[in-house]
Design a protein around this motif. Structure first.
Motif, PDB file in Angstrom:
ATOM      1  N   ARG A  37      38.437  44.182  39.315  1.00 13.80           N
ATOM      2  CA  ARG A  37      37.406  44.839  38.500  1.00 13.80           C
ATOM      3  C   ARG A  37      37.716  44.763  37.002  1.00 13.80           C
ATOM      4  N   ILE A  38      38.958  44.536  36.641  1.00 12.90           N
ATOM      5  CA  ILE A  38      39.290  44.312  35.233  1.00 12.90           C
ATOM      6  C   ILE A  38      38.589  43.044  34.754  1.00 12.90           C
ATOM      7  N   PHE A  39      38.498  42.048  35.631  1.00  6.87           N
ATOM      8  CA  PHE A  39      37.888  40.768  35.290  1.00  6.87           C
ATOM      9  C   PHE A  39      36.372  40.772  35.463  1.00  6.87           C
ATOM     10  N   THR A  40      35.877  41.518  36.413  1.00 10.19           N
ATOM     11  CA  THR A  40      34.443  41.629  36.648  1.00 10.19           C
ATOM     12  C   THR A  40      34.146  43.021  37.208  1.00 10.19           C
ATOM     13  N   TYR A 105      44.519  32.520  35.504  1.00  8.20           N
ATOM     14  CA  TYR A 105      43.196  32.549  34.874  1.00  8.20           C
ATOM     15  C   TYR A 105      42.650  31.126  34.935  1.00  8.20           C
ATOM     16  N   LEU A 116      44.906  33.572  29.229  1.00  7.84           N
ATOM     17  CA  LEU A 116      44.285  34.881  29.479  1.00  7.84           C
ATOM     18  C   LEU A 116      43.766  35.434  28.162  1.00  7.84           C
ATOM     19  N   GLU A 118      42.940  37.989  25.289  1.00  6.18           N
ATOM     20  CA  GLU A 118      43.697  39.174  24.858  1.00  6.18           C
ATOM     21  C   GLU A 118      43.139  40.487  25.416  1.00  6.18           C
ATOM     22  N   PRO A 119      41.802  40.701  25.462  1.00  2.00           N
ATOM     23  CA  PRO A 119      41.321  41.962  26.037  1.00  2.00           C
ATOM     24  C   PRO A 119      41.728  42.140  27.508  1.00  2.00           C
ATOM     25  N   LEU A 120      41.771  41.045  28.262  1.00  2.00           N
ATOM     26  CA  LEU A 120      42.204  41.132  29.663  1.00  2.00           C
ATOM     27  C   LEU A 120      43.704  41.399  29.748  1.00  2.00           C
ATOM     28  N   LYS A 121      44.479  40.762  28.876  1.00  2.00           N
ATOM     29  CA  LYS A 121      45.924  41.031  28.839  1.00  2.00           C
ATOM     30  C   LYS A 121      46.182  42.499  28.537  1.00  2.00           C
ATOM     31  N   ALA A 123      44.220  45.046  29.107  1.00  2.00           N
ATOM     32  CA  ALA A 123      43.832  45.867  30.265  1.00  2.00           C
ATOM     33  C   ALA A 123      44.883  45.771  31.368  1.00  2.00           C
ATOM     34  N   LEU A 124      45.431  44.586  31.581  1.00  2.00           N
ATOM     35  CA  LEU A 124      46.479  44.423  32.587  1.00  2.00           C
ATOM     36  C   LEU A 124      47.751  45.167  32.189  1.00  2.00           C
TER      37      LEU A 124
END
Length: 131
Positions: A37-40, A105, A116, A118-121, A123-124
């Motif tokens: 869900r972080i990705f979608t 990714y 990846l 930066e916003p996804l990094k 969040a992870l």
């Protein structure tokens, strides 16, 4: 850390009366839904731009039918284009399985991995396990 609970089902048992070894990776995948869900956030699987590069599972103890299994999940490491997810499964307070999954990714239109964003990094990183 994320937590998921599973009730072993009769058909998940093997000839020895234990939960079959093929079931644990399925539970681990289901436990990764919050990471997906972080990705979608809508869980649009066509927009889920990660693939699996490696899966490891260590079976620590027997898992039995009739007792709930709790799976803890988090991020072990974040790289440039990949990240590692860790899992630990417990039954009746005992560690019964542990493992990790390397996700990459992936740009499906280019058919290759990419960095990846930066916003996804970021969040992870919120779910990164302390060493």
């Amino acid at each position: 850390m994320f937590t998921a609970r599973f009730s072993p089902r009769v058909y998940e048992t093997d000839a020895f009366g234990h939960i079959n070894n093929t079931v644990v990776p399925c539970w681990f995948e289901a436990a990764r839904e919050p990471i997906f869900r972080i990705f979608t956030p809508e869980m649009d699987l066509k927009a889920l731009n990660i693939i699996i590069a490696r899966i490891e599972v260590d079976y620590v103890a027997q898992i039995h039918y009739g007792h709930e299994v709790t799976v803890h999940t988090g991020i072990a490491r974040i790289g440039n284009s990949s990240f590692v997810v860790w899992h630990e499964a417990f039954q009746r307070g005992q560690l019964v399985a542990k493992g990790s999954v390397v996700h990459v990714y992936f740009d499906f239109s280019q058919q290759k991995s990419g960095p990846l964003p930066e916003p996804l990094k970021a969040a992870l990183k919120e779910h990164l396990r302390a060493e």
